[in-house]
Design an enzyme around this catalytic site. Structure first.
Site, mmCIF file in Angstrom:
data_model
loop_
_atom_site.group_PDB
_atom_site.id
_atom_site.type_symbol
_atom_site.label_atom_id
_atom_site.label_comp_id
_atom_site.label_asym_id
_atom_site.label_seq_id
_atom_site.Cartn_x
_atom_site.Cartn_y
_atom_site.Cartn_z
ATOM 1 N N ASP A 1 0.871 -1.175 0.000
ATOM 2 C CA ASP A 1 0.000 0.000 0.000
ATOM 3 C C ASP A 1 0.906 1.222 0.000
ATOM 4 O OD1 ASP A 1 -2.166 -1.703 0.217
ATOM 5 O OD2 ASP A 1 -2.457 -1.362 2.359
ATOM 6 N N GLU B 1 -8.803 -0.059 -4.833
ATOM 7 C CA GLU B 1 -7.944 0.710 -3.924
ATOM 8 C C GLU B 1 -6.809 1.346 -4.720
ATOM 9 O OE1 GLU B 1 -8.564 -2.191 0.005
ATOM 10 O OE2 GLU B 1 -6.657 -2.237 -1.097
#
Length: 249
Positions: A144, A226
């Site tokens: 991430d 995402e």
């Protein structure tokens, strides 16, 4: 952009006498490229659970070595544009995933938690695909991250006592992240956080496109729900559950 192959010698930047030993072919990202900014949120209270998550004994990005070398290549390209990667999460112990599952079922719904999923209950996060019961992060091949504009003022810090707007709000109202405005905050479980969301501004879309292109140049694939999540196909394997520790003994 061609994939850059970097000699394994760059990994040995820290003496074995001082560096923690990791299992398999894992490495601390700082040992591969210390210029990449790290803000490992699950080792702090600044995340959707509001506390450090199980397995995060230190705020360190741990990755498979090949993943780290490719991140270094991305960083070198971004540096020419006065940009930097910023890591939010890297390897994630399986116990952390179990902690997230238990959290989602605890029946509580605090205001701080609602900042991350303003449109629905946290019990729906797994069903809707925002959190996986078996995470690619646990293999060391998922990440991430975001971009930082090194010419901007990134000094604003998260204040746990402040009542921030939810993750879909304008950047000035939501919790500061010291990075470019991607249209939502990190870990925003909302349609606006989908990479190709139509509800963001042209400038926000350009930043997302820039991030996806930079990562794709080294073979990373983005997860459509995402904008911050990337994985390296073929670099995974079995899931691990070793605790993240400080890189120094």
């Amino acid at each position: 952009m061609k994939i850059v192959v970097i000699g394994a010698a760059v990994i040995g930047l820290v003496s074995p006498a001082f560096a923690q030993k990791l299992p398999g072919d894992f490495a601390f990202l700082r040992d591969i490229d210390p210029t990449i900014i790290q803000d490992i949120r699950y080792a702090s209270s600044n995340n959707f659970m509001g506390r450090p998550i199980a397995g995060y004994g230190a705020a360190e990005c741990v990755v498979k070595r090949d993943v780290g070398l490719r991140l270094k290549a991305v960083q070198q390209e971004l540096a020419r544009q006065k940009l930097s990667l910023k890591m939010f999460d890297c390897y994630r112990p399986s116990r952390a995933v179990a902690d997230m599952v238990a959290w989602s079922k605890n029946g509580a719904e605090t205001a701080a938690e609602r900042r991350y999923n303003p449109a629905f209950s946290k019990a729906d996060l797994f069903r809707l695909g925002y959190i996986a019961t078996h995470s690619g992060h646990s293999t060391g091949a998922a990440l991430d991250l975001t971009l930082v504009d090194l010419t901007a003022d990134n000094s604003a810090k998260f204040d746990p006592a402040k009542d921030y707007a939810d993750c879909t709000a304008p950047v000035a109202a939501r919790a500061p992240e010291g990075s470019v405005d991607m249209g939502t905050g990190y870990d925003c479980s909302d349609a606006k956080g989908h990479t190709a969301a139509g509800s963001i501004t042209p400038a926000q879309r350009r930043w997302r496109t820039r991030l996806v292109a930079a990562m794709a140049g080294q073979g990373f694939v983005n997860y459509s729900k995402e904008w911050w999540h990337f994985s390296l196909p073929g670099a995974g394997g079995r899931a691990y559950d070793f605790q993240i520790v400080s890189r120094r003994n």
